[in-house]
Design an enzyme around this catalytic site. Structure first.
Site, PDB file in Angstrom:
ATOM      1  N   CYS A 254       1.218  -5.151   3.869  1.00 18.99           N
ATOM      2  CA  CYS A 254       1.717  -5.631   2.556  1.00 18.99           C
ATOM      3  C   CYS A 254       2.595  -4.587   1.944  1.00 18.99           C
ATOM      4  CB  CYS A 254       0.667  -6.009   1.531  1.00 18.99           C
ATOM      5  SG  CYS A 254      -0.552  -7.092   2.384  1.00 18.99           S
ATOM      6  N   PRO A 257       7.525  -3.114  -1.699  1.00 17.35           N
ATOM      7  CA  PRO A 257       9.110  -2.736  -1.330  1.00 17.35           C
ATOM      8  C   PRO A 257       9.318  -1.560  -0.404  1.00 17.35           C
ATOM      9  CG  PRO A 257       8.815  -1.881  -3.475  1.00 17.35           C
ATOM     10  CD  PRO A 257       7.545  -2.571  -3.002  1.00 17.35           C
ATOM     11  N   GLY A 259       8.174   1.636  -0.811  1.00 14.89           N
ATOM     12  CA  GLY A 259       8.108   3.087  -1.344  1.00 14.89           C
ATOM     13  C   GLY A 259       7.080   4.063  -0.511  1.00 14.89           C
ATOM     14  N   LYS A 260       5.706   3.412  -0.345  1.00 14.25           N
ATOM     15  CA  LYS A 260       4.552   4.137   0.003  1.00 14.25           C
ATOM     16  C   LYS A 260       5.035   4.537   1.472  1.00 14.25           C
ATOM     17  CE  LYS A 260       0.956   2.272  -2.969  1.00 14.25           C
ATOM     18  NZ  LYS A 260       1.762   0.932  -3.660  1.00 14.25           N
ATOM     19  N   ASP A 320      -2.079  -2.268   0.658  1.00 18.78           N
ATOM     20  CA  ASP A 320      -1.636  -2.502  -0.649  1.00 18.78           C
ATOM     21  C   ASP A 320      -2.052  -3.994  -1.185  1.00 18.78           C
ATOM     22  OD1 ASP A 320      -0.550  -1.713  -2.875  1.00 18.78           O
ATOM     23  OD2 ASP A 320       1.343  -1.234  -2.186  1.00 18.78           O
ATOM     24  N   CYS A 373      -2.513  -2.470  -7.917  1.00 16.53           N
ATOM     25  CA  CYS A 373      -2.148  -2.200  -9.118  1.00 16.53           C
ATOM     26  C   CYS A 373      -2.600  -3.171 -10.310  1.00 16.53           C
ATOM     27  CB  CYS A 373      -0.625  -2.580  -9.116  1.00 16.53           C
ATOM     28  SG  CYS A 373       0.027  -4.130  -8.804  1.00 16.53           S
TER      29      CYS A 373
END
Length: 435
Positions: A254, A257, A259-260, A320, A373
């Site tokens: 998942c 976008p 970033g991780k 995520d 989140c």
């Protein structure tokens, strides 16, 4: 509309809010895909975003004001008239730079465009009466949850859910934090280098800078050269918890976008590999954008369902997880209005399935990081506890060795709170597969 029939920031704000409320489309997508929005000057774009996000953060608080000037029937009003009034009241209450006469004049013109003169007359009457006889609701110390929910612009079911899980002591601070304008953080991917953009503000979070209001990403040298990604420090906690090492192969489920994935790519170095998995084609494009702009050549992008994807086992897997998003309601305020109680069961089932599949992708001795989140306990601690009961081959490892103590709970989980830490709400757990 303005004199030349070109939509204004105020008329577009009403249009976006109506589509959001009627169709359930998130405002980020509406703003991104609207052709008129893309043609706005930067100043008008800033006003548009201020109006849309400001109304969403304060929606039922604005409705309290409006109802005070309408005898009955507000709940049955057309959604466009409601949002014309909300946008106007938001400006009158919160934006000093906009003259009152301009606010009222445009609101009346928008109401006329609905096709009935009576609507325009009503809008004009309500706003003029507020001008003459301003009224402000007060929240008493004896307020019940319904009154608190309305005043703080959160649905009652969500306020009640928070109280059931965490009690009342932190309720108001949490609600207030959700209604603040959040900071936009940039993660510096080359921490050993000095920041090349003096406009950026230093923060208490290592490797992160804050964007001043009004500054655009495209104006930054570091952005143009792929030195930064937009990432809240709460998201960086999951990356820190994974503790990637040079040369490792890591699966990011998942991943959009991206970033991780990009941050992990820098940590594992050119000999390592990040496999970024995402199911939605449009969200895959976001990963491609971030990977290309930052030059993360060791990221492999795979379109697949995290519940069923089959890959060679990795040194670490980051989940995520799709979640309720209750930790990012300041940044995405429409979540509180679009999310429904009945959504939770499907979300929990999805998280369980992804975690179960992820377990089989971890090498013996490897790590599985579960992150969200959201602040919701059922999606976080309870989800991990249930997973460990079903997967005896995994054990919880305390986060204390990997992230600052202020983010570590008594049980060794990672938690960040918007009202305590000034960043998004998040959760993460480090699960190690026994050898």
């Amino acid at each position: 509309m303005s004199a030349n029939n070109k939509p204004t920031a105020r008329s577009l704000a009403v249009q976006v809010l109506v589509a959001n409320e009627k169709n359930g489309t998130y405002v980020d997508l509406l703003l991104e895909n609207d052709t008129h929005v893309r043609t706005l000057a930067s100043r008008d774009m800033a006003l548009l975003r201020e109006l849309v996000f400001g109304v969403l953060r304060n929606r039922s608080f604005l409705d309290l004001h409006i109802r005070n000037y309408i005898r009955r029937g507000y709940d049955t009003f057309d959604v466009k008239i409601k949002n014309i009034l909300r946008v106007a009241f938001y400006q009158l209450l919160f934006l000093d730079r906009v003259p009152d006469y301009a606010v009222i004049s445009e609101a009346v013109e928008q109401a006329k465009n609905t096709g009935t003169g009576s609507q325009a007359k009503l809008v004009n009457g309500v706003l003029r009466t507020f001008q003459r006889e301003p009224w402000k609701p007060e929240l008493s110390s004896a307020a019940d949850l319904q009154e608190i929910a309305e005043y703080m612009s959160h649905p009652l079911w969500l306020v009640s859910r928070f109280v059931e899980q965490f009690g009342t002591e932190e309720l108001l601070p949490w609600l207030k934090a959700n209604n603040r304008i959040p900071v936009t953080f940039l993660r510096h991917l080359h921490a050993q280098e000095a920041c090349m953009d003096p406009e950026l503000q230093s923060t208490d979070f290592d490797g992160y800078f804050a964007m001043p209001a009004g500054l655009r990403l495209q104006m930054l040298k570091g952005w143009q050269t792929g030195r930064y990604i937009v990432q809240d420090p709460s998201a960086g906690l999951a990356v820190a918890l994974l503790a990637a090492e040079a040369g490792e192969r890591i699966i990011d489920l998942c991943a959009a976008p991206g970033g991780k994935a990009v941050a992990l790519a820098k940590l594992v170095g050119p000999e390592g590999r990040i496999v970024a998995v995402e199911i939605e084609k449009k969200r895959l494009g976001k990963i491609h954008e971030n990977v290309t702009r930052t030059g993360a050549e060791n990221v492999e992008i795979v379109q697949a369902d995290a519940r069923t994807v089959e890959l060679d086992a990795a040194d670490a897997v980051l989940v995520d997880a799709p979640c309720s998003g209750f930790g990012v309601m300041a940044r995405k305020p429409d979540i509180r209005w679009l999310r429904k109680p009945e959504d939770m069961r499907a979300l929990l089932r999805l998280q369980r399935h992804i975690l179960h599949n992820a377990a089989g992708l971890v090498k013996p001795g490897g790590r599985l990081i579960y992150s969200t989140c959201t602040t919701d306990r059922e999606e976080n601690e309870m989800m991990v506890t249930a997973f460990l009961q079903q997967h005896r081959e995994f054990a919880l490892e305390s986060a204390g060795e990997f992230v600052p103590d202020r983010f570590v709970t008594e049980r060794g989980f990672v938690r960040s709170w918007p009202h305590l830490h000034g960043i998004d709400g998040s959760f993460a757990a480090r699960l190690v597969r026994r050898k």
